[in-house]
Write a protein that holds these residues in place. Sequence first.
Motif, PDB file in Angstrom:
ATOM      1  N   PRO A 114      -8.482  -4.577  -7.615  1.00 41.85           N
ATOM      2  CA  PRO A 114      -8.232  -3.812  -8.837  1.00 41.85           C
ATOM      3  C   PRO A 114      -9.367  -3.975  -9.839  1.00 41.85           C
ATOM      4  CG  PRO A 114      -6.989  -5.857  -8.893  1.00 41.85           C
ATOM      5  CD  PRO A 114      -7.724  -5.843  -7.579  1.00 41.85           C
ATOM      6  N   TRP A 115      -9.690  -2.874 -10.500  1.00 45.92           N
ATOM      7  CA  TRP A 115     -10.642  -2.880 -11.613  1.00 45.92           C
ATOM      8  C   TRP A 115      -9.846  -2.695 -12.893  1.00 45.92           C
ATOM      9  CZ3 TRP A 115     -15.957  -3.451 -10.966  1.00 45.92           C
ATOM     10  CH2 TRP A 115     -16.451  -3.298  -9.661  1.00 45.92           C
ATOM     11  N   PHE A 116      -9.563  -3.790 -13.597  1.00 43.57           N
ATOM     12  CA  PHE A 116      -8.824  -3.711 -14.846  1.00 43.57           C
ATOM     13  C   PHE A 116      -9.792  -3.450 -15.997  1.00 43.57           C
ATOM     14  CE2 PHE A 116      -6.105  -6.571 -12.289  1.00 43.57           C
ATOM     15  CZ  PHE A 116      -4.909  -5.865 -12.354  1.00 43.57           C
ATOM     16  N   ASN A 117      -9.415  -2.540 -16.893  1.00 46.14           N
ATOM     17  CA  ASN A 117     -10.245  -2.304 -18.065  1.00 46.14           C
ATOM     18  C   ASN A 117     -10.397  -3.597 -18.865  1.00 46.14           C
ATOM     19  OD1 ASN A 117     -10.915   0.473 -17.894  1.00 46.14           O
ATOM     20  ND2 ASN A 117      -8.829   1.019 -18.523  1.00 46.14           N
ATOM     21  N   GLY A 129      -8.973   6.647  -0.009  1.00 44.99           N
ATOM     22  CA  GLY A 129      -8.802   5.239   0.325  1.00 44.99           C
ATOM     23  C   GLY A 129      -7.478   4.647  -0.080  1.00 44.99           C
ATOM     24  N   CYS A 130      -6.493   5.475  -0.367  1.00 42.58           N
ATOM     25  CA  CYS A 130      -5.168   5.034  -0.802  1.00 42.58           C
ATOM     26  C   CYS A 130      -5.278   4.131  -2.028  1.00 42.58           C
ATOM     27  CB  CYS A 130      -4.417   4.323   0.320  1.00 42.58           C
ATOM     28  SG  CYS A 130      -2.611   4.361   0.118  1.00 42.58           S
ATOM     29  N   ARG A 131      -6.225   4.453  -2.903  1.00 45.56           N
ATOM     30  CA  ARG A 131      -6.388   3.633  -4.105  1.00 45.56           C
ATOM     31  C   ARG A 131      -5.427   4.086  -5.184  1.00 45.56           C
ATOM     32  NH1 ARG A 131     -11.963   3.096  -5.127  1.00 45.56           N
ATOM     33  NH2 ARG A 131     -12.238   3.845  -3.005  1.00 45.56           N
ATOM     34  N   LEU A 132      -5.022   3.142  -6.018  1.00 44.37           N
ATOM     35  CA  LEU A 132      -4.317   3.486  -7.233  1.00 44.37           C
ATOM     36  C   LEU A 132      -5.355   4.011  -8.205  1.00 44.37           C
ATOM     37  CD1 LEU A 132      -2.000   0.366  -7.749  1.00 44.37           C
ATOM     38  CD2 LEU A 132      -1.681   2.322  -6.228  1.00 44.37           C
ATOM     39  N   GLU A 133      -5.303   5.286  -8.456  1.00 44.38           N
ATOM     40  CA  GLU A 133      -6.267   5.882  -9.371  1.00 44.38           C
ATOM     41  C   GLU A 133      -5.954   5.502 -10.810  1.00 44.38           C
ATOM     42  OE1 GLU A 133      -8.205  10.185  -9.560  1.00 44.38           O
ATOM     43  OE2 GLU A 133      -6.098  10.217 -10.171  1.00 44.38           O
ATOM     44  N   SER A 134      -4.657   5.292 -11.083  1.00 47.66           N
ATOM     45  CA  SER A 134      -4.239   5.072 -12.456  1.00 47.66           C
ATOM     46  C   SER A 134      -2.993   4.200 -12.494  1.00 47.66           C
ATOM     47  CB  SER A 134      -3.950   6.424 -13.131  1.00 47.66           C
ATOM     48  OG  SER A 134      -3.369   6.249 -14.408  1.00 47.66           O
ATOM     49  N   LEU A 135      -2.921   3.313 -13.489  1.00 50.21           N
ATOM     50  CA  LEU A 135      -1.711   2.577 -13.836  1.00 50.21           C
ATOM     51  C   LEU A 135      -1.590   2.623 -15.349  1.00 50.21           C
ATOM     52  CD1 LEU A 135       0.708   0.680 -13.608  1.00 50.21           C
ATOM     53  CD2 LEU A 135      -0.896  -1.240 -13.365  1.00 50.21           C
ATOM     54  N   ARG A 136      -0.606   3.371 -15.814  1.00 50.07           N
ATOM     55  CA  ARG A 136      -0.399   3.515 -17.254  1.00 50.07           C
ATOM     56  C   ARG A 136       0.920   2.866 -17.648  1.00 50.07           C
ATOM     57  NH1 ARG A 136      -2.689   8.364 -15.662  1.00 50.07           N
ATOM     58  NH2 ARG A 136      -0.646   9.235 -15.176  1.00 50.07           N
ATOM     59  N   CYS A 154     -12.060  -7.929 -12.401  1.00 49.64           N
ATOM     60  CA  CYS A 154     -11.337  -7.796 -11.137  1.00 49.64           C
ATOM     61  C   CYS A 154     -10.645  -9.109 -10.794  1.00 49.64           C
ATOM     62  CB  CYS A 154     -12.294  -7.420 -10.010  1.00 49.64           C
ATOM     63  SG  CYS A 154     -13.265  -5.931 -10.335  1.00 49.64           S
ATOM     64  N   VAL A 155      -9.413  -9.021 -10.340  1.00 44.74           N
ATOM     65  CA  VAL A 155      -8.650 -10.171  -9.841  1.00 44.74           C
ATOM     66  C   VAL A 155      -8.103  -9.744  -8.490  1.00 44.74           C
ATOM     67  CG1 VAL A 155      -6.695 -11.706 -10.222  1.00 44.74           C
ATOM     68  CG2 VAL A 155      -8.074 -10.948 -12.161  1.00 44.74           C
ATOM     69  N   GLU A 156      -8.646 -10.321  -7.407  1.00 43.75           N
ATOM     70  CA  GLU A 156      -8.460  -9.786  -6.059  1.00 43.75           C
ATOM     71  C   GLU A 156      -7.744 -10.785  -5.142  1.00 43.75           C
ATOM     72  OE1 GLU A 156     -12.469  -8.746  -4.783  1.00 43.75           O
ATOM     73  OE2 GLU A 156     -13.006  -8.581  -6.904  1.00 43.75           O
ATOM     74  N   PRO A 157      -6.411 -10.716  -5.044  1.00 44.75           N
ATOM     75  CA  PRO A 157      -5.714 -11.570  -4.079  1.00 44.75           C
ATOM     76  C   PRO A 157      -6.003 -11.116  -2.658  1.00 44.75           C
ATOM     77  CG  PRO A 157      -4.172 -10.056  -5.122  1.00 44.75           C
ATOM     78  CD  PRO A 157      -5.502  -9.842  -5.788  1.00 44.75           C
ATOM     79  N   GLN A 158      -6.248 -12.080  -1.767  1.00 46.42           N
ATOM     80  CA  GLN A 158      -6.593 -11.716  -0.390  1.00 46.42           C
ATOM     81  C   GLN A 158      -6.178 -12.819   0.565  1.00 46.42           C
ATOM     82  OE1 GLN A 158     -10.676 -10.968  -1.787  1.00 46.42           O
ATOM     83  NE2 GLN A 158     -11.386 -12.541  -0.356  1.00 46.42           N
ATOM     84  N   THR A 159      -6.122 -12.477   1.859  1.00 48.02           N
ATOM     85  CA  THR A 159      -5.555 -13.385   2.851  1.00 48.02           C
ATOM     86  C   THR A 159      -6.523 -14.447   3.336  1.00 48.02           C
ATOM     87  OG1 THR A 159      -6.105 -11.898   4.685  1.00 48.02           O
ATOM     88  CG2 THR A 159      -3.937 -11.617   3.661  1.00 48.02           C
ATOM     89  N   GLY A 160      -7.754 -14.419   2.871  1.00 49.95           N
ATOM     90  CA  GLY A 160      -8.734 -15.426   3.250  1.00 49.95           C
ATOM     91  C   GLY A 160      -9.952 -15.315   2.373  1.00 49.95           C
ATOM     92  N   ARG A 207     -14.724   5.365  -7.493  1.00 50.00           N
ATOM     93  CA  ARG A 207     -14.883   4.103  -6.779  1.00 50.00           C
ATOM     94  C   ARG A 207     -14.076   2.975  -7.400  1.00 50.00           C
ATOM     95  NH1 ARG A 207     -16.152   5.043  -2.105  1.00 50.00           N
ATOM     96  NH2 ARG A 207     -17.057   2.974  -1.841  1.00 50.00           N
ATOM     97  N   TYR A 208     -13.271   3.283  -8.416  1.00 50.63           N
ATOM     98  CA  TYR A 208     -12.603   2.219  -9.163  1.00 50.63           C
ATOM     99  C   TYR A 208     -11.094   2.273  -8.941  1.00 50.63           C
ATOM    100  CZ  TYR A 208     -17.230   1.721 -11.148  1.00 50.63           C
ATOM    101  OH  TYR A 208     -18.577   1.536 -11.296  1.00 50.63           O
ATOM    102  N   GLY A 209     -10.302   2.165  -9.985  1.00 51.77           N
ATOM    103  CA  GLY A 209      -8.864   2.070  -9.800  1.00 51.77           C
ATOM    104  C   GLY A 209      -8.512   0.746  -9.152  1.00 51.77           C
ATOM    105  N   CYS A 210      -7.727   0.797  -8.094  1.00 56.57           N
ATOM    106  CA  CYS A 210      -7.397  -0.388  -7.292  1.00 56.57           C
ATOM    107  C   CYS A 210      -7.293   0.044  -5.841  1.00 56.57           C
ATOM    108  CB  CYS A 210      -6.083  -1.015  -7.753  1.00 56.57           C
ATOM    109  SG  CYS A 210      -5.482  -2.343  -6.663  1.00 56.57           S
ATOM    110  N   PHE A 211      -8.162  -0.514  -4.971  1.00 56.10           N
ATOM    111  CA  PHE A 211      -8.138  -0.088  -3.573  1.00 56.10           C
ATOM    112  C   PHE A 211      -7.785  -1.248  -2.644  1.00 56.10           C
ATOM    113  CE2 PHE A 211     -12.647  -1.009  -4.523  1.00 56.10           C
ATOM    114  CZ  PHE A 211     -12.960  -1.929  -3.542  1.00 56.10           C
TER     115      PHE A 211
END
Length: 262
Positions: free
Chosen positions: A144-147, A22-29, A227-233, A41-45
């Motif tokens: 995104p699913w932030f710890n 799903g082209c998700r960010l699996e990790s951000l370190r 989760c903090v999810e910016p979206q277009t609508g 199912r997590y990370g950021c998709f």
Amino acid sequence: MSSENVTLTAGDAEIEVRPGNGCRLESLRVGGVELLRQGERYGCFPMVPWAGRIRDGRFRNGGTTHQMPLNSPPHAIHGFARDAAWRTARAAKSEAAFTYDLTDPWPYEGRVTQIVELTEDSLTLTLGIETYGDSFPAQAGWHPWFNRNLGQDDVRIDFDAAWQEERGDDHLPTGNRIAPLPGPWDDCFGMPDGVDVTLTWPEQLALTVKSREQWVVVYDEQEAAVCVEPQTGPPNGLNTLPRLVTPIEPLETSTTWTWTRL
């Protein structure tokens, strides 16, 4: 083009992108500290070609009604590009681009592009949706699913919204805008000047999520992540506030996360 994992680095920041999932960010370190909840199912998709729920999985385009699979009964949720294999169009040390061609059950032909750009203290994600033919309504955003906890105190979420979309028993906006309520949240908020939300892990890190879009969903009802999810609508926006993708006007949106050590 391939669907193998892509690693981007800049300074002590590192991202792992999984185009095949799903082209998700699996990790951000950052400095070796993982900011995203781990798991398939997590990370950021990316949420495309819609964000949040569609009521009963149905939306209209002109006089035609379309039915999407009910992947969160009784609704359809978050699009299905998150379940698809994307392909890497290009990848360098700190920037990469990925593509996904819309296909069944989405009734319109088109292409989605996600660009990921990393610097030492920021991440910019850009989504574009273009059509190969007919115009169609669409939405885009990120989930995104932030710890919740990075090893010490829980994260604090700070934002100043102009309104909250009143949520009905079916988890969809009722159409009423109300004054923002205290959490916990699984709610959509309006920010006419653009999304601006700061997550602070005390004595560790502050990360600000910004976007020119006016809507953000904040979800903090889970113990492990927020989760903090910016979206277009707003949720159900394909029906209530559609944005048309046309042959001359694609849908384009972006979000930038900036962090500082505390």
